[in-house]
Design a protein around this motif. Structure first.
Motif, PDB file in Angstrom:
ATOM      1  N   ASP A  33       0.813  -1.218   0.000  1.00 21.86           N
ATOM      2  CA  ASP A  33       0.000   0.000   0.000  1.00 21.86           C
ATOM      3  C   ASP A  33       0.842   1.262   0.000  1.00 21.86           C
ATOM      4  O   ASP A  33       0.299   2.374  -0.066  1.00 21.86           O
ATOM      5  N   TYR A  34       2.151   1.117   0.062  1.00 20.26           N
ATOM      6  CA  TYR A  34       3.047   2.276   0.070  1.00 20.26           C
ATOM      7  C   TYR A  34       3.675   2.405  -1.309  1.00 20.26           C
ATOM      8  O   TYR A  34       4.117   1.415  -1.896  1.00 20.26           O
ATOM      9  N   THR A  52      -4.629  -1.304  -7.023  1.00 20.01           N
ATOM     10  CA  THR A  52      -5.371  -0.084  -6.669  1.00 20.01           C
ATOM     11  C   THR A  52      -5.503   0.787  -7.914  1.00 20.01           C
ATOM     12  O   THR A  52      -4.989   0.464  -8.985  1.00 20.01           O
TER      13      THR A  52
END
Length: 583
Positions: free
Chosen positions: A158-159, A565
């Motif tokens: 997620d980074y 994403t």
């Protein structure tokens, strides 16, 4: 034969006594058949010449040299027969041993059952189960060696950053590994250049600068201040599209040549600032119709030695790629121009030609030439697909594997002008007209087409044709050539983003943005966590390993599904793949 001759024959040849096998007429004179039938043959008397029993046939005498030669020939024949027999015996022995080796578990089980009187011993059965469990444990240990342990201090998926896998390290990586020194960075585009130096990659950063980076994340700026938006690779050269709609030619293997094409100038509004100008561009002014507003490039794609671009008016142009020197090769029709066929001289590098037979057309029975608007193009190694505004599909170039959706024949191996191939999809929609092509993509020798039928569920169908030796067709078969479009087994999933490398295909679905892959996997480039040679049908890839995750729980790892994403993109070049965050 006359009755008279038959009667005479019966008189001369008495009946044989079948009860006594001993010949009864051994001492009586014998008659020659010619003597009997001479009158009927030539109407003349014939008397057979008989050799007396005392005469012996005399064989001619042979010299010692002839006798030795005959003996040598006899030995040669015997030696040949012996060699053939030995060869057959060796083949039988090797084949028998090989079959026994391959079927040793079955033979062992059969022998044990036979020695036990046809009954399976419970101890032996338990030993067999123990052996299977031992093999399963060994396989699990091998898988554990391939799964990397992610440190707890490392950032997760997620980074922002870059993950890479496949042929990207000294050892092939089966799982995505985060690239050091690229954390918290976003890019406009990333290109994994196919080259012998597998540690070479390229990217366009947030400013549009061209940088090179290796697997450790060490970066180097190659071209700055050009506001690049996308890039492609062909003939050891990189072609990059600028924000202004220009295509720059970048010789990435010769940095000194890049520096020689750079020049600086001062800004008119801010004189204390200087701007870098790169002078090596594709010359479009000579082919664009500037009077009608044609002044920039909106899309382009490249093959092994060619480039095809689209202008803002929907017109297509092509050129040869590479350096300024003449390339010792022949065209395969990938330029879409009849005068640049395999029988003509190879065109000059980086010189654009209009694909007139694609941009213009004339209906049958009319004399007026009309213009065709092209919405998208896609290039394979030596072939090109083009999609117009009405959903018609056109193809030209190399067709050895059927990648043009045309029959494979000598006359259609090289197609040097655009041909409509939309009719190839009609057998899949018999009697229907409410369908059209909406998207196209190309692998090296494989083509992918998206057909849409509005108003039905599902409304999207995906087809593949061309080379499927590594499973690129996505229909669970391995075919070297497929000229008829065949459906990809996507189970009604809709693919919104594609990335095609050399014999490897990645897709992103609209359903929770799952990643599906198929094709070649000899370096683990598909990211499925296993090193299988080929994958012939679309399948999901496991989720990216999290920091501190327990890698001994194999079931949870392989049952997971990776989902992108909105800002994440996945790309591949066929040998390695990566995930990056898009600006």
């Amino acid at each position: 034969m006359s009755l008279r001759l038959l009667a005479r024959s019966q008189q001369l040849l008495p009946r044989r006594n079948w009860f006594f096998p001993v010949r009864q007429y051994a001492k009586e004179p014998q008659y020659d058949e010619a003597d009997l039938f001479a009158e009927n043959i030539n109407h003349g008397a014939y008397k057979a010449k008989k050799r007396s029993s005392q005469d012996q046939f005399q064989w001619p005498e042979k010299s010692a040299e002839q006798v030795s030669k005959e003996a040598e020939r006899q030995w040669e024949r015997m030696a040949k027969l012996s060699a053939v027999g030995q060869g057959i015996l060796i083949i039988l022995v090797v084949g028998g041993l090989g079959s026994a080796y391959l079927r040793w578990p079955e033979l062992k089980s059969w022998w044990l059952i036979k020695m036990n009187g046809g009954r399976v011993n419970t101890v032996q059965e338990q030993n067999g189960q123990d052996s299977l469990e031992k093999l399963a444990r060994q396989k699990a240990k091998n898988l554990l060696r391939e799964i990397p342990q992610v440190p707890t201090f490392q950032h997760g998926i997620d980074y922002p950053g870059v993950y890479i896998w496949g042929k990207c390290h000294s050892k092939d990586s089966l799982f995505p590994i985060r690239v050091p020194n690229l954390d918290n960075r976003k890019f406009r585009d990333i290109l994994l250049a196919p080259s012998d130096d597998f540690n070479c990659n390229f990217a366009l950063d947030e400013k549009g600068d061209l940088i090179s980076w290796d697997d450790l994340g060490q970066t180097k700026t190659l071209l700055a201040g050009q506001h690049l938006t996308s890039m492609k690779y062909s003939s050891d050269y990189l072609y990059a599209l600028t924000r202004k709609g220009e295509i720059l030619v970048v010789p990435i293997r010769t940095p000194n040549l890049i520096a020689s094409k750079l020049s600086s100038r001062r800004s008119k509004l801010l004189p204390w600032k200087t701007k870098q100008r790169y002078d090596w561009k594709l010359e479009t002014k000579q082919v664009f119709d500037t009077k009608k507003g044609e002044n920039r490039v909106v899309q382009f794609d490249t093959g092994s030695h060619h480039l095809v671009l689209l202008s803002n008016l929907g017109k297509a142009y092509s050129c040869a790629t590479g350096n300024d020197q003449k390339q010792p090769q022949l065209s395969r029709g990938q330029f879409g121009i009849p005068t640049l066929s395999q029988f003509d001289e190879f065109p000059p590098n980086n010189e654009l030609f209009e694909i007139e037979l694609l941009n213009k057309y004339k209906n049958e029975g009319e004399n007026t030439i009309q213009k065709r608007q092209i919405d998208k193009i896609a290039c394979g190694s030596y072939h090109t697909l083009a999609l117009d505004h009405n959903g018609e599909l056109y193809a030209f170039g190399w067709n050895r594997f059927g990648q043009l959706a045309l029959p494979i024949s000598y006359n259609l191996e090289y197609v040097s002008f655009p041909r409509s191939v939309t009719h190839a999809f009609k057998p899949h929609f018999p009697g229907l007209t409410n369908w059209k092509c909406v998207d196209i993509h190309c692998d090296d020798e494989t083509s992918f087409v998206n057909i849409r039928r509005p108003g039905v569920i599902p409304d999207h169908y995906y087809f593949a044709f061309g080379n499927g030796l590594f499973g690129e067709l996505g229909n669970n078969t391995f075919k070297n050539s497929q000229c008829e479009p065949i459906k990809i087994k996507l189970n009604n999933k809709k693919v919104i983003n594609w990335s095609c490398g050399s014999h490897a295909v990645f897709g992103e679905t609209d359903h929770e943005r799952e990643v599906i892959v198929w094709g070649n996997n000899d370096h683990g480039q598909l990211g499925i966590g296993k090193k299988t040679m080929k994958c012939a049908k679309p399948m999901n890839i496991p989720d990216v390993l999290k920091p501190g995750q327990d890698t001994t729980d194999l079931k949870s790892i392989y049952d997971s599904k990776f989902r992108l994403t909105n800002q994440q993109r996945i790309v591949t070049n066929g040998d390695k793949s990566c995930i990056y965050w898009r600006v």
